[in-house]
Design an enzyme around this catalytic site. Sequence first.
Site, short mmCIF file in Angstrom:
data_model
loop_
_atom_site.label_atom_id
_atom_site.label_comp_id
_atom_site.label_asym_id
_atom_site.label_seq_id
_atom_site.Cartn_x
_atom_site.Cartn_y
_atom_site.Cartn_z
N ARG A 1 0.35 3.54 -3.19
CA ARG A 1 -0.33 4.82 -2.94
C ARG A 1 0.47 5.96 -3.58
NH1 ARG A 1 -0.09 4.70 1.98
NH2 ARG A 1 -2.12 3.76 2.39
N ASN B 1 -0.76 7.86 -7.07
CA ASN B 1 -1.02 9.30 -7.08
C ASN B 1 -0.15 10.02 -8.09
OD1 ASN B 1 -2.90 10.60 -4.95
ND2 ASN B 1 -2.03 8.82 -3.93
N SER C 1 0.84 -1.20 0.00
CA SER C 1 0.00 0.00 0.00
C SER C 1 0.87 1.25 0.00
CB SER C 1 -0.93 -0.01 1.21
OG SER C 1 -0.18 0.12 2.40
#
Lengths: 289, 156
Positions: free
Chosen positions: A221, A225, A217
């Site tokens: 992440r 992004n 994660s």
Amino acid sequence: MAEQTASGYIQHHLQNLTFGKLPTGDWGFAHTAEQAKEMGFWAFHVDTLGWSVVLGLVFVLVFRMAAKRATSGQPGGLQNFVEVLIEFVDGSVKDTFHGRNPLIAPLALTIFVWIFLMNLMDLIPVDFLPLLAATITGDPHLSFRVVPTTDPNATLGMALSVFALIIFYSIKVKGIGGFIGELTLHPFGSKNVLVQALLIPVNFLLEFVTLIAKPISLALRLFGNMYAGELIFILIAVMFGSGLLWLSGLGVVLNWAWAVFHILIITLQAFIFMMLTIVYLSMAHEDNH
Amino acid sequence: MNINATLIGQAVAFFIFVLFCMKFVWPPVITALQERQKKIADGLDAASRAARDLELAHEKVGQQLREAKTQAAEIIEQAKKRGNQIVDEAREQARLEADRVKAQAQAEIEQELNSVKDALRAQVGSLAVSGAEKILSASIDQNAHAELVSKLAAEI
């Protein structure tokens, strides 16, 4: 770029400069996406590594310069700037991490500043540096990505390093038995030995997923992004290539708006990566099971 | 987008940067920060101590001033008293001196008077005798009337 199709332009921008073993058996740069794919695991994204190392050097050299001249008297401009960052990171670490570990705070500072600098490359117009590189090397089809954090290798590399630290400190603080116990005797426990033995696989499944989810994660992440942000910049850049005046005008406005919004995102993502690293390592240090 | 050895390179770079930061960047800055914190704390401490000292000094000055005033008043009072005393003494002395001088003068006057009286008495006696002698001439026996004349002289 005018002769290129929009999809070709986008794909070109999403291709790294890869160095690895060519089908001929020699080591060299891949010229197409397929070639790069065929190189397998033992290949390097030279652009990602190059930019991340350059930005990392910028970070350590600037901060080292400030640290060398650090005085407890009246601070100068650079020292002020560095002190603000260090105090901010130190405060974040002290709020979250309650053990004593001299690694955590410098680690958090490095993560925050380094990732911020790498993300910051996203604000440079998408064609500037690739065109510059193409002009310097004389190869118009040179693939060149300047934002290391849009490369999953970079984010995964850092996330796995953090993961290694999590494992290391978990074992160091709780012992190998404690670490295994944490993975297997929790969240379901029983006084009955037989029931406990039956619960171990269930516990392990749950805890292992939790453990593995941390680096994944963390990496995805940041990658997600930044990749999405870059893709939007590329899509806006396609507008400039359309040749239509009104579309280019709209592109300018959108590019500006997205860049402003992106300033928030890059800072936030750097902060989140830092904060989660601190939290994960703090959890690794806590022996409460 | 391929996962490859880049991630190893990135991890190695990451560790090197973190170690560099930990060894050469973090300690000096955080030491400087802590030192400055201590300096500021010490400075504030010193300032509050100085303020307290100042207050004490003010108090002391006031007290000393009050003491000095009382002392001065006392001294003035004493001086006045002493002055009065000196004046009184001088006056008393002068009075005594005057009395003494007066008494002496009186005594002298008395003495003079007495001697003058004696001389006068003797002269009056002799004058009276010689006068009577002349008046009475030879008829009167000097020796027979000498007793009478001396009686007369004693009555003067």
